[in-house]
Design an enzyme around this catalytic site. Structure first.
Site, mmCIF file in Angstrom:
data_model
loop_
_atom_site.group_PDB
_atom_site.id
_atom_site.type_symbol
_atom_site.label_atom_id
_atom_site.label_comp_id
_atom_site.label_asym_id
_atom_site.label_seq_id
_atom_site.Cartn_x
_atom_site.Cartn_y
_atom_site.Cartn_z
ATOM 1 N N HIS A 133 18.543 50.905 53.391
ATOM 2 C CA HIS A 133 19.638 50.320 54.173
ATOM 3 C C HIS A 133 20.116 51.346 55.193
ATOM 4 C CE1 HIS A 133 19.509 48.428 50.193
ATOM 5 N NE2 HIS A 133 19.908 47.324 50.804
ATOM 6 N N HIS A 170 39.181 34.426 22.555
ATOM 7 C CA HIS A 170 39.512 35.825 22.300
ATOM 8 C C HIS A 170 38.708 36.431 21.151
ATOM 9 C CE1 HIS A 170 42.695 35.004 25.050
ATOM 10 N NE2 HIS A 170 43.318 36.154 24.840
ATOM 11 N N GLU A 225 41.133 45.490 33.377
ATOM 12 C CA GLU A 225 40.113 46.074 32.498
ATOM 13 C C GLU A 225 38.982 46.737 33.283
ATOM 14 O OE1 GLU A 225 42.098 42.723 30.250
ATOM 15 O OE2 GLU A 225 41.152 42.931 32.223
#
Length: 658
Positions: free
Chosen positions: A27, A468, A406
């Site tokens: 790239h 969960h 998270e």
């Protein structure tokens, strides 16, 4: 010797386009577009020493848009790093070279972090900036006083993790963090207007950043902006550098086609003509090369002055201990004393609680441990009396409130570990490992000591239900190379697993911990860390005619113990093996594995997750008591009955095999 900015920037462009063209892949669009920005930064601003890539007080440079890797390889080579030779550049993307397709810090000294998955770099850099502020608070300006620079593109800022990183950095007022946004408004599919219309300066400003927009091809504007960024704005800085991707390419500049792939001989010849670079491939005129080397060496005196300050500092030993990540010599004694208190107490607790108790002892003895949680502190039990919140008002704190971020949390921990001086750990629910997995994977790839505390590890979390309740997560983390997963069965194993995670300096560790209380399985104390071998005989069979082996982890060890008692009441002698860590057990000599697992004896494994990975130890014909579906919402004891994860089911599985 001096050289014109244009010629020095074009040296980056030339090396980059020649390398990609020779490799027939890569790239080159980003290096062509960001060469002007990189030239000013690396020759006039960045504090680094090519002769000492690990200088603790160097500025950090993170190429978040890692696909443009030839930018950093060109910079490392031109400024004099030994890690990237001209021959390495000629062999870009080839096996065994220091110039892989995306930057890899474990391959190329001078590369601060592995990047490529877009957005990871900027999120990792946030952790580096947090680490710098904390280490500065601990050791002062004389030893820690540096900045973190990031080159990020449109793709990085589209990735969701960038929002987590940007808002966390703004909230924490990380004024030593400077993002250089490659604002070329192009992605692979075409212009960014196809998929995005965000005003990035407004977005960053709304998140608490100082921003400025400049012409990324005007060296005076770049210089002014970087000088402005050196001021203490009390917040992180983002400079939007308007650039043209594929700068100089006669037919594809500013288009999606300029992003990547070899441009072809005709286009490359056109670039040479347009930028005024008549030199042969991989050739850098001596005056330009000399100017680059002189720029690379320009901060050597700063490094020497820092080394002199360190040498005379009363904190020298403490600083070097922190940077090296050395653990206390008496760590095993600390853990052994805690284990004895667990055995003597005889309490029933969840392993998340036992983890918290172990952390109370460990964080008091290891000041490098920095904890945190993704808005689940009380559930994860990751905060101790020794870890006050780390905030702009208290950079010396040792606990980060990451909020519901998270992915950003895991990436920031990678950055802290890479920076040095910090052993990061943090908590969330195990099911949300899915949110943080890309960063966990990069940590495993880089071999960083990062500890992920993952609580609520099974259907044992109960009423919150299948959204969960992790079922496949333990198996999926075990499947990740260089991840060490621990699933302790009680407070003794929890302490042992914490010691092992801290001693694991070559990769991340995950502690899978229960919500529900468990009885203490280890009834007598030993200083020896039995979990260190990954698996061991917890309860031998009684009698000489042993017929089977029960293997369990975590919360299912007590089920195995109950099944053993039921079977022995029927005259069937079985042993119970606790296997808190498959990876460590796999690393043991085969003779030990055979001894623990009873040779050819039939085997039944018990784990409240999927079977995947267990056949290695129990065989295809072995019994398995666990999950084969998602969970359900109900009190956990009802769920264990409903899904057949019981002592009775385990005993029946043994009876079918003997």
């Amino acid at each position: 010797m001096s050289a014109a900015h244009k010629d020095m920037a074009n040296a980056i462009r030339a090396l980059s386009m020649d390398a990609v063209e020779q490799a027939k892949s890569g790239h080159v669009g980003l290096p062509l577009g960001m060469a002007d920005v990189a030239t000013v930064l690396w020759t006039e601003v960045l504090k680094h020493d090519p002769a000492a890539p690990d200088w603790a007080d160097r500025d950090r440079f993170v190429l978040s848009a890692g696909h443009g890797s030839m930018l950093i390889y060109s910079l490392l080579h031109l400024t004099g790093y030994d890690s990237v030779s001209r021959d390495d550049i000629r062999n870009f993307r080839q096996l065994g070279r220091s110039t892989p397709g995306h930057p890899e810090n474990f391959v190329t000294p001078g590369v601060e972090t592995t990047t490529g998955p877009l957005g990871q770099g900027i999120a990792t850099a946030v952790g580096m900036a947090i680490a710098e502020r904390h280490m500065n608070a601990r050791f002062g300006d004389e030893l820690v006083d540096h900045k973190t620079y990031v080159v990020a593109g449109d793709g990085c800022l589209m990735e969701g993790v960038s929002q987590e990183a940007i808002t966390l950095a703004g909230h924490m007022k990380l004024s030593r963090l400077i993002v250089l946004f490659d604002d070329n408004a192009v992605t692979i599919d075409g212009g960014t207007e196809l998929a995005d219309s965000t005003d990035q300066c407004a977005r960053f400003a709304a998140s608490g950043w100082a921003t400025r927009a400049i012409d990324g091809h005007d060296p005076d504007a770049i210089r002014d902006a970087l000088n402005w960024a050196q001021e203490d704005h009390g917040k992180p800085v983002m400079i939007a550098c308007k650039t043209r991707i594929g700068y100089g390419a006669p037919t594809i500049e500013g288009t999606g086609k300029a992003h990547g792939g070899p441009y072809g001989a005709e286009e490359i010849a056109g670039i040479r003509e347009n930028i005024g670079w008549p030199h042969a491939p991989f050739e850098i005129p001596a005056d330009i090369e000399t100017a680059w080397r002189e720029a690379g060496a320009s901060k050597t005196s700063e490094h020497q002055a820092w080394a002199d300050r360190l040498s005379s500092s009363p904190s020298k030993t403490e600083f070097e201990t922190a940077i090296a990540g050395r653990l206390p010599a008496d760590l095993s004694h600390i853990v052994a004393a805690h284990k004895k208190s667990v055995v003597d107490g005889g309490e029933d607790k969840a392993t998340r609680q036992w983890s918290g108790a172990a952390l109370e002892a460990l964080t008091g003895a290891i000041p490098e441990m920095i904890g945190g949680s993704a808005d689940l502190t009380g559930s994860n039990n990751t905060k101790t009396s020794h870890t006050e919140p780390l905030t702009p008002a208290n950079w010396g704190g040792r606990y980060v409130h990451y909020g519901v971020r998270e992915h950003g949390m895991a990436a920031a921990m990678n950055g802290m570990a890479l920076h040095g001086g910090i052993i990061p750990y943090s908590g969330t629910f195990l099911v949300f490992a899915d949110y943080s997995r890309p960063a966990i994977r990069l940590g495993a790839l880089m071999g960083e000591r990062v500890i992920h505390v993952m609580t609520h590890d099974s259907i044992g979390l109960g009423e919150d239900g299948p959204t969960h309740q992790p079922v496949e997560h333990v198996a999926s983390l075990r499947a990740m190379p260089n991840m060490t997963l621990f699933r302790p069965c009680d407070g003794v194993e929890a302490a042992e697993c914490w010691e092992l995670a801290l001693r694991n300096e070559t990769g991340p560790s995950t502690l899978a911990l229960t919500r529900q209380k468990l009885a203490t399985a280890r009834k007598s104390h030993t200083d020896e860390n039995l979990s260190a071998k990954g698996g061991y005989v917890l309860s031998p069979a009684t009698g000489a005619d042993e017929q089977a082996v029960l293997i369990a982890t975590g919360s299912e060890v007590e089920i195995a113990m109950a099944a053993q008692a039921a079977l022995e009441a029927d005259g069937i002698a079985v042993r119970v093996v606790s296997m808190p860590c498959m990876e460590l057990f796999e690393a043991q000599p085969e003779a030990y594995q055979i001894e623990v697992l009873g040779g050819d004896l039939p085997k039944v494994a018990i784990e409240a997750g999927v079977r995947f990975g267990w056949d290695r130890w129990i065989g295809a014909d072995g019994g398995f008591v666990g999950m084969s579906s998602f969970g359900a919402s109900a009190p956990y004891k009802n769920l264990y009955q409903h899904f057949g994860i019981t002592a009775e089911a385990a005993a029946d599985a043994v009876r079918k095999l003997v």
